[in-house]
Design a protein around this motif. Structure first.
Motif: not given
Length: 111
Positions: A63-66, A70-73, A75-80
């Protein structure tokens, strides 16, 4: 382990999968259970690397990743995407090292 096996950058290892003369993806994935077993028995030196890969995989489904996505759409997807690329490359590198170790130690893979 008598001879030190070479580690590569994860991205380089991911690209090497398609190089002729290296083990294919199927052979590498088939080696994963043997790699884990040899590591748990203390025969192979991959414990730290396997632990790092396990933590990365757990983080990807946590859930931490989600929350981060969710917060940094973007950047979060690129990080993943970067983490998945590293994880795939690290797995390919470690399985290649393990197969090299099996050949060098005279161990025969279980069919």
């Amino acid at each position: 382990m008598a001879a030190r096996l070479r580690r590569r950058l994860a991205l380089v290892a991911l690209v090497r999968v398609f190089k002729p003369g290296t083990p294919g993806v199927g052979r590498r994935l088939a080696a994963v259970p043997r790699l884990i077993a040899a590591t748990l028995r203390g025969q192979y030196d991959g414990a730290a690397r396997l632990a790092t890969m396990a933590v990365a995989a757990i983080y990807l489904v946590s859930p931490f990743d989600f929350i981060g996505v969710a917060i940094f759409l973007i950047v979060g997807v690129l990080g993943d995407a970067a983490l998945v690329t590293w994880l795939a490359g690290a797995l390919m590198d470690e399985t290649e090292r393990f197969l090299e170790w099996e050949r060098g130690s005279g161990r025969r893979p279980v069919a």
